[in-house]
Design an enzyme around this catalytic site. Structure first.
Site, PDB file in Angstrom:
ATOM      1  N   GLY A 148       0.882  -1.189  -0.065  1.00 35.97           N
ATOM      2  CA  GLY A 148       0.001  -0.046  -0.021  1.00 35.97           C
ATOM      3  C   GLY A 148       0.747   1.325   0.019  1.00 35.97           C
ATOM      4  CB  THR A 149       2.318   3.491  -1.670  1.00 36.40           C
ATOM      5  OG1 THR A 149       2.888   4.555  -1.642  1.00 36.40           O
ATOM      6  CG2 THR A 149       1.933   3.204  -3.059  1.00 36.40           C
ATOM      7  CB  THR A 150      -0.882   7.720  -1.090  1.00 38.33           C
ATOM      8  OG1 THR A 150      -1.997   6.787  -0.260  1.00 38.33           O
ATOM      9  CG2 THR A 150      -1.737   8.805  -1.831  1.00 38.33           C
ATOM     10  CE  LYS A 156       6.054   4.725   0.095  1.00 33.43           C
ATOM     11  NZ  LYS A 156       4.490   4.468   0.419  1.00 33.43           N
TER      12      LYS A 156
END
Length: 270
Positions: free
Chosen positions: A66-68, A99
């Site tokens: 998961g990430t944004t 990231k």
């Protein structure tokens, strides 16, 4: 063969993957990468391949991640904003992971999905972009760089790669923004968000995005989108890392803790 015996393999029998196929020139090494082969081959470890799963029971490994991340174009270039939380399922591995991969001074790539896949393939893209510059005496275009990455992904489609990346840069045509995923899909657009928190980030972007934003407004929009996404998505968090791609190259705008920014937004709304 001692290791095979420890693993429970019958004595005197070689598993199928250890026996060379008829007419094969690769021998019995399934981890060998044929650099001179006409068709690309994936270098894999010995034994049962985890990405293929158990063929008899049809078991597949599901990787939780998961990430944004987000990026959008506006009149002064491209804004790239990401969170910094790296997770291993429900375990938070680190809260300070960058990231954004700095491919070169005029190209950036974001990471969402499997960190190993994103880092490896985007570093390989950086090598190809450098080779292009040395051979042709000019920088590769954003469109061509994203196409190179998409072609790499297409060669390994269906082999378990997990990657959703936005390639951002500035070339002769101006600012460029492309989305590339692990299936080889390549899209061009003005706003993109990838990761488990992308729906929350899109909600903020769709509300306040305009092509004629000033740099300060664009910084605030990117920061707010990441902060509110991390508040709703448990797999995102840490800090907001923001970059601004300009005509003379990218600059890192800020790296701010999302908790501090969230309290500031709440106090401003009261």
């Amino acid at each position: 063969m001692a290791l095979l015996e420890v693993c429970g393999a019958p004595r005197g029998q070689r598993p199928a993957w250890a026996a060379p196929a008829a007419g094969s020139a690769r021998g019995s090494d399934p981890g060998h990468y044929g650099f001179s082969a006409r068709a690309p081959e994936l270098a894999v470890p010995r034994g049962v391949q985890p990405l293929g799963g158990d063929q008899e029971r049809n078991v597949q490994i599901e990787m939780a991640h998961g990430t944004t991340t987000l990026a959008f174009k506006f009149q002064h270039g491209v804004i790239v904003a990401v969170d910094s939380r790296a997770t291993l399922g429900s375990y938070i591995a680190t809260t300070r992971m960058n990231k954004v991969i700095e491919i070169n001074p005029y190209l950036l790539g974001t990471m969402s999905g499997c960190a190993a896949d994103c880092q490896y393939w985007e570093r390989l893209l950086a090598k190809e972009c450098r080779l292009y510059y040395l051979r042709n005496g000019e920088r590769i275009s954003v469109s061509a760089a994203s196409k190179l990455l998409a072609n790499m992904m297409s060669q390994y489609r269906g082999m378990g790669l997990s990657m959703g990346s936005m390639i951002c840069g500035w070339d002769k045509k101006g600012p460029g923004l492309y989305y590339v995923n692990g299936n080889g899909t390549r899209l061009s657009g003005h706003t993109f968000s990838a990761g488990s928190g992308n729906t929350y980030a899109y909600g903020v972007l769709d509300s306040d995005y305009r092509p004629d934003l000033s740099p300060e407004e664009a910084y605030d929009l990117g920061c707010r989108a990441i902060v509110y996404a991390t508040h709703r998505d448990s797999y995102s968090g840490g800090a907001v890392n923001m970059y601004h791609m300009k005509e003379d190259g990218w600059v890192k705008v800020e790296s701010t803790d999302v908790s501090d920014m969230l309290h500031q937004y709440w106090e401003a709304n009261q």
